[in-house]
Motif scaffolding. Structure first.
Motif, PDB file in Angstrom:
ATOM      1  N   GLY A 262       0.770  -1.243   0.000  1.00  0.00           N
ATOM      2  CA  GLY A 262       0.000   0.000   0.000  1.00  0.00           C
ATOM      3  C   GLY A 262       0.791   1.276   0.000  1.00  0.00           C
ATOM      4  O   GLY A 262       0.217   2.349   0.242  1.00  0.00           O
ATOM      5  N   ALA A 263       2.083   1.238  -0.253  1.00  0.00           N
ATOM      6  CA  ALA A 263       2.902   2.446  -0.211  1.00  0.00           C
ATOM      7  C   ALA A 263       2.643   3.329  -1.434  1.00  0.00           C
ATOM      8  O   ALA A 263       2.281   2.841  -2.510  1.00  0.00           O
ATOM      9  CB  ALA A 263       4.378   2.080  -0.137  1.00  0.00           C
ATOM     10  N   ASN A 264       2.834   4.620  -1.247  1.00  0.00           N
ATOM     11  CA  ASN A 264       2.852   5.557  -2.371  1.00  0.00           C
ATOM     12  C   ASN A 264       4.286   5.628  -2.893  1.00  0.00           C
ATOM     13  O   ASN A 264       5.153   6.214  -2.244  1.00  0.00           O
ATOM     14  CB  ASN A 264       2.379   6.942  -1.943  1.00  0.00           C
ATOM     15  N   VAL A 265       4.526   5.030  -4.044  1.00  0.00           N
ATOM     16  CA  VAL A 265       5.884   4.875  -4.561  1.00  0.00           C
ATOM     17  C   VAL A 265       6.120   5.883  -5.670  1.00  0.00           C
ATOM     18  O   VAL A 265       5.310   6.003  -6.600  1.00  0.00           O
ATOM     19  CB  VAL A 265       6.118   3.445  -5.081  1.00  0.00           C
ATOM     20  N   ILE A 266       7.237   6.605  -5.561  1.00  0.00           N
ATOM     21  CA  ILE A 266       7.712   7.490  -6.630  1.00  0.00           C
ATOM     22  C   ILE A 266       8.967   6.848  -7.202  1.00  0.00           C
ATOM     23  O   ILE A 266      10.013   6.826  -6.552  1.00  0.00           O
ATOM     24  CB  ILE A 266       8.004   8.905  -6.107  1.00  0.00           C
ATOM     25  N   ALA A 267       8.869   6.310  -8.395  1.00  0.00           N
ATOM     26  CA  ALA A 267       9.983   5.619  -9.040  1.00  0.00           C
ATOM     27  C   ALA A 267      10.713   6.578  -9.957  1.00  0.00           C
ATOM     28  O   ALA A 267      10.095   7.188 -10.838  1.00  0.00           O
ATOM     29  CB  ALA A 267       9.475   4.414  -9.832  1.00  0.00           C
ATOM     30  N   LEU A 268      12.012   6.733  -9.735  1.00  0.00           N
ATOM     31  CA  LEU A 268      12.831   7.599 -10.585  1.00  0.00           C
ATOM     32  C   LEU A 268      13.270   6.802 -11.805  1.00  0.00           C
ATOM     33  O   LEU A 268      14.109   5.909 -11.710  1.00  0.00           O
ATOM     34  CB  LEU A 268      14.035   8.119  -9.805  1.00  0.00           C
ATOM     35  N   SER A 269      12.701   7.133 -12.945  1.00  0.00           N
ATOM     36  CA  SER A 269      12.937   6.375 -14.167  1.00  0.00           C
ATOM     37  C   SER A 269      14.068   7.003 -14.970  1.00  0.00           C
ATOM     38  O   SER A 269      14.036   8.209 -15.250  1.00  0.00           O
ATOM     39  CB  SER A 269      11.661   6.335 -15.011  1.00  0.00           C
ATOM     40  N   PRO A 270      15.068   6.205 -15.384  1.00  0.00           N
ATOM     41  CA  PRO A 270      16.096   6.754 -16.273  1.00  0.00           C
ATOM     42  C   PRO A 270      15.595   6.936 -17.700  1.00  0.00           C
ATOM     43  O   PRO A 270      16.245   7.607 -18.506  1.00  0.00           O
ATOM     44  CB  PRO A 270      17.205   5.692 -16.219  1.00  0.00           C
ATOM     45  N   TYR A 271      14.443   6.336 -18.005  1.00  0.00           N
ATOM     46  CA  TYR A 271      13.847   6.468 -19.334  1.00  0.00           C
ATOM     47  C   TYR A 271      12.822   7.591 -19.334  1.00  0.00           C
ATOM     48  O   TYR A 271      12.213   7.887 -18.295  1.00  0.00           O
ATOM     49  CB  TYR A 271      13.151   5.164 -19.744  1.00  0.00           C
ATOM     50  N   PRO A 272      12.580   8.220 -20.494  1.00  0.00           N
ATOM     51  CA  PRO A 272      11.449   9.160 -20.570  1.00  0.00           C
ATOM     52  C   PRO A 272      10.140   8.448 -20.266  1.00  0.00           C
ATOM     53  O   PRO A 272      10.002   7.240 -20.461  1.00  0.00           O
ATOM     54  CB  PRO A 272      11.512   9.646 -22.036  1.00  0.00           C
ATOM     55  N   LEU A 273       9.170   9.192 -19.776  1.00  0.00           N
ATOM     56  CA  LEU A 273       7.909   8.572 -19.358  1.00  0.00           C
ATOM     57  C   LEU A 273       7.148   7.968 -20.530  1.00  0.00           C
ATOM     58  O   LEU A 273       6.287   7.109 -20.328  1.00  0.00           O
ATOM     59  CB  LEU A 273       7.042   9.600 -18.638  1.00  0.00           C
ATOM     60  N   SER A 274       7.450   8.407 -21.758  1.00  0.00           N
ATOM     61  CA  SER A 274       6.809   7.820 -22.931  1.00  0.00           C
ATOM     62  C   SER A 274       7.507   6.554 -23.405  1.00  0.00           C
ATOM     63  O   SER A 274       7.032   5.900 -24.336  1.00  0.00           O
ATOM     64  CB  SER A 274       6.792   8.839 -24.081  1.00  0.00           C
ATOM     65  N   HIS A 275       8.628   6.188 -22.778  1.00  0.00           N
ATOM     66  CA  HIS A 275       9.358   4.977 -23.158  1.00  0.00           C
ATOM     67  C   HIS A 275       8.518   3.747 -22.835  1.00  0.00           C
ATOM     68  O   HIS A 275       7.741   3.743 -21.871  1.00  0.00           O
ATOM     69  CB  HIS A 275      10.693   4.936 -22.402  1.00  0.00           C
ATOM     70  N   PRO A 276       8.656   2.662 -23.617  1.00  0.00           N
ATOM     71  CA  PRO A 276       7.837   1.465 -23.345  1.00  0.00           C
ATOM     72  C   PRO A 276       8.024   0.876 -21.951  1.00  0.00           C
ATOM     73  O   PRO A 276       7.081   0.300 -21.401  1.00  0.00           O
ATOM     74  CB  PRO A 276       8.302   0.479 -24.433  1.00  0.00           C
ATOM     75  N   VAL A 277       9.229   0.995 -21.360  1.00  0.00           N
ATOM     76  CA  VAL A 277       9.454   0.365 -20.053  1.00  0.00           C
ATOM     77  C   VAL A 277       8.557   0.953 -18.973  1.00  0.00           C
ATOM     78  O   VAL A 277       7.763   0.231 -18.353  1.00  0.00           O
ATOM     79  CB  VAL A 277      10.950   0.450 -19.667  1.00  0.00           C
ATOM     80  N   PRO A 278       8.607   2.262 -18.684  1.00  0.00           N
ATOM     81  CA  PRO A 278       7.696   2.766 -17.641  1.00  0.00           C
ATOM     82  C   PRO A 278       6.234   2.797 -18.065  1.00  0.00           C
ATOM     83  O   PRO A 278       5.342   2.592 -17.232  1.00  0.00           O
ATOM     84  CB  PRO A 278       8.233   4.172 -17.356  1.00  0.00           C
ATOM     85  N   SER A 279       5.974   3.047 -19.340  1.00  0.00           N
ATOM     86  CA  SER A 279       4.590   3.174 -19.784  1.00  0.00           C
ATOM     87  C   SER A 279       3.854   1.839 -19.807  1.00  0.00           C
ATOM     88  O   SER A 279       2.614   1.817 -19.779  1.00  0.00           O
ATOM     89  CB  SER A 279       4.539   3.812 -21.175  1.00  0.00           C
ATOM     90  N   LEU A 280       4.569   0.729 -19.850  1.00  0.00           N
ATOM     91  CA  LEU A 280       3.931  -0.586 -19.827  1.00  0.00           C
ATOM     92  C   LEU A 280       3.976  -1.246 -18.451  1.00  0.00           C
ATOM     93  O   LEU A 280       3.018  -1.889 -18.031  1.00  0.00           O
ATOM     94  CB  LEU A 280       4.587  -1.511 -20.860  1.00  0.00           C
ATOM     95  N   ILE A 281       5.107  -1.085 -17.748  1.00  0.00           N
ATOM     96  CA  ILE A 281       5.273  -1.790 -16.471  1.00  0.00           C
ATOM     97  C   ILE A 281       4.408  -1.179 -15.378  1.00  0.00           C
ATOM     98  O   ILE A 281       3.762  -1.907 -14.598  1.00  0.00           O
ATOM     99  CB  ILE A 281       6.754  -1.790 -16.064  1.00  0.00           C
ATOM    100  N   LEU A 282       4.357   0.142 -15.289  1.00  0.00           N
ATOM    101  CA  LEU A 282       3.621   0.773 -14.193  1.00  0.00           C
ATOM    102  C   LEU A 282       2.117   0.499 -14.251  1.00  0.00           C
ATOM    103  O   LEU A 282       1.515   0.164 -13.219  1.00  0.00           O
ATOM    104  CB  LEU A 282       3.903   2.276 -14.181  1.00  0.00           C
ATOM    105  N   PRO A 283       1.451   0.621 -15.403  1.00  0.00           N
ATOM    106  CA  PRO A 283       0.024   0.238 -15.413  1.00  0.00           C
ATOM    107  C   PRO A 283      -0.198  -1.225 -15.057  1.00  0.00           C
ATOM    108  O   PRO A 283      -1.196  -1.561 -14.398  1.00  0.00           O
ATOM    109  CB  PRO A 283      -0.399   0.532 -16.865  1.00  0.00           C
ATOM    110  N   LEU A 284       0.717  -2.099 -15.466  1.00  0.00           N
ATOM    111  CA  LEU A 284       0.586  -3.505 -15.099  1.00  0.00           C
ATOM    112  C   LEU A 284       0.701  -3.702 -13.591  1.00  0.00           C
ATOM    113  O   LEU A 284      -0.064  -4.472 -12.984  1.00  0.00           O
ATOM    114  CB  LEU A 284       1.658  -4.318 -15.831  1.00  0.00           C
TER     115      LEU A 284
END
Length: 495
Positions: A73-95
């Motif tokens: 239940g934590a509020n997590v702020i993940a510092l992504s080395p990729y832009p937010l439009s990159h497939p890695v954060p844009s696919l993993i976080l919604p999953l």
């Protein structure tokens, strides 16, 4: 019929007389595997409404940590080395939001190899309305950097230089984020439990013999190149010492509530706890990079050694246990407050029993008090500034050099040396101050390199825009280069 066929097939592969040997071998393998996975934390904690800042979220350990925090239940702020439009954060976080049923998982772009990107993120975070942080987890320093073999010559020298720069930038990123976000941590209420957890690799002991020489190095006279494991150990050891020294500084600050008194505030233990966590030797974060596993996710050597590595090294889930242990343990201030509350409750029960005049109630109250006191006294608390490995505190004797750079420069005790208490942990206050000064000196050098890099990129962008804005001149230049090339080929053919 099916069981007969199965029995015939099994006995054909492994005769019955070998079944005891197979059972003993399987038991030995299971015991070795369980021992290699290490200890698991016995603590648990509800992290709802806790804001946790996580670096390195898309490394193997970071993904497991991100999932574990989201499940609690934590509020997590993940510092992504990729832009937010990159497939890695844009696919993993919604999953992750759908699988953990936690919508409070966010990503912010922050390139930890760039000073400008780090300062931009920290400035944006500090200028927003809600600047609450309950934990900083630096998981980006844990994955190994470098391969165990490479071609010799200039290529190997360039590779070692790049890897050394990557190690320094990873450490300096943690230092810069901590110092920039420290004002937001210091203004938080003193009742709030705040933790800074630095995740380090397990090679810190290999760097102990050469660490005094490393402390005496300067930006103008860097230390000589070291083997891969020792270089990784230097990175881990200086992070451990920096974390311990950060705790000394936090404890020296007057973080107590403002009181109406003419006396100056007295330093006391801080509600901000900085600790180092070593997850041990994991398969994907520690060994795989040494064997050449990169963005592809595989290498021939890793595939050939996968079975012994699977047996003798940790999985990412097992490696995370020490980090979770540092997050779940109660703090000394919380335990002290719990003891006070328990004593007050017992006094209240005793008063009520005496008023009722019941001897049985008095006896039961005494038994309950002794039982609760024993339970409270035996609970483990988080040790500030310590190094945790396998869910336990590790003591490490760091050798001190004969002459530290700051002592040789000033020739007398500094103000910080008089204020900070020398607890003797990890070489004492003098070694911690030397490592802190090393970070400050390298940070200035890193910022200068980053500015030069930005200036070069800006010049290249301007030149590219000019070339695109004047296609005729660009075409003429291409024609001139083509003509020159044709003339050169003709001259060569004539010769």
């Amino acid at each position: 019929m099916v069981l007969q066929v199965l029995y015939t097939a099994v006995t054909a592969v492994l005769p019955v007389r070998y079944w005891p040997h197979a059972a003993v071998s399987a038991a030995v393998v299971v015991v070795i595997y369980a021992y290699a996975q290490g200890r698991s934390t016995t603590r648990e904690r509800d992290l709802h409404a806790r804001v946790i800042l996580l670096t390195g979220p898309f490394t193997p350990l970071g993904l497991v940590a991100l999932t574990a925090l989201a499940e609690r239940g934590a509020n997590v702020i993940a510092l992504s080395p990729y832009p937010l439009s990159h497939p890695v954060p844009s696919l993993i976080l919604p999953l992750l939001r759908s699988t953990t049923k936690n919508e409070n998982i966010y990503a912010e772009h922050c390139d930890l190899t760039s000073v400008t990107s780090i300062r931009k993120f920290c400035t944006a975070f500090l200028t927003q309305n809600d600047t609450r942080i309950d934990a900083l987890v630096f998981a980006h320093e844990y994955p190994s950097i470098g391969r165990t073999w490479f071609c010799g010559g200039k290529a190997r020298t360039d590779k070692e230089r790049r890897e050394s720069e990557q190690r320094e930038s990873a450490s300096l990123a943690s230092f810069l984020i901590t110092t920039l976000l420290l004002p937001a941590l210091l203004v938080a209420p003193v009742e709030r439990d705040i933790r800074v957890i630095s995740v380090v690799n397990p090679f810190y002991a290999a760097a102990l013999p050469t660490f005094p020489a490393f402390l005496q190095s300067t930006p103008t006279s860097p230390p000589p190149p070291q083997p891969l494991v020792i270089a990784e150990g230097h990175r881990s050891l200086r992070t451990i010492i920096f974390t311990c020294h950060l705790q000394r500084i936090l404890d020296s600050l007057p973080n107590r509530k403002a009181e109406k008194s003419d006396k100056p505030p007295v330093p006391h233990p801080s509600n901000i706890l900085a600790v180092s966590a070593c997850p041990g030797i994991s398969r994907r974060d520690t060994i795989a990079p040494f064997l050449g596993v990169g963005d592809r996710g595989w290498s021939l050597a890793y595939m050939a050694l996968f079975l012994p590595l699977f047996l003798f090294t940790k999985s990412s889930e097992s490696a995370l246990q020490t980090v979770l242990h540092c997050l779940f343990l109660p703090t000394p201030l919380k335990r002290a407050q719990l003891k006070v509350d328990a004593a007050a409750d017992e006094e209240l029960r005793k008063t009520q029993a005496e008023a009722a005049g019941s001897a049985d109630a008095s006896e039961s109250t005494a038994e309950t008090r002794s039982r609760r006191a024993t339970t409270i006294a035996n609970v483990e608390v988080l040790k500030p500034g310590a190094l945790y490995r396998e869910c336990a505190v590790v003591r490490l004797d760091v050798p001190r050099p004969a002459i530290l750079p700051s002592a040789a420069k000033e020739g007398k005790k500094s103000v910080a040396e008089d204020i900070l208490e020398d607890d003797g942990e990890f070489g004492g206050e003098a070694v911690g101050r030397a490592v802190w000064e090393w970070y400050e000196a390298r940070l200035k050098e890193w910022e200068a390199k980053d500015k030069d890099k930005e200036r070069e990129e800006a010049q290249e962008a301007i030149a590219k825009e000019k070339a695109e804005a004047d296609p005729a001149a660009n075409g003429q230049g291409q024609g001139d280069r083509t003509t020159t090339a044709v003339e050169g080929i003709a001259t060569t053919a004539t010769s």
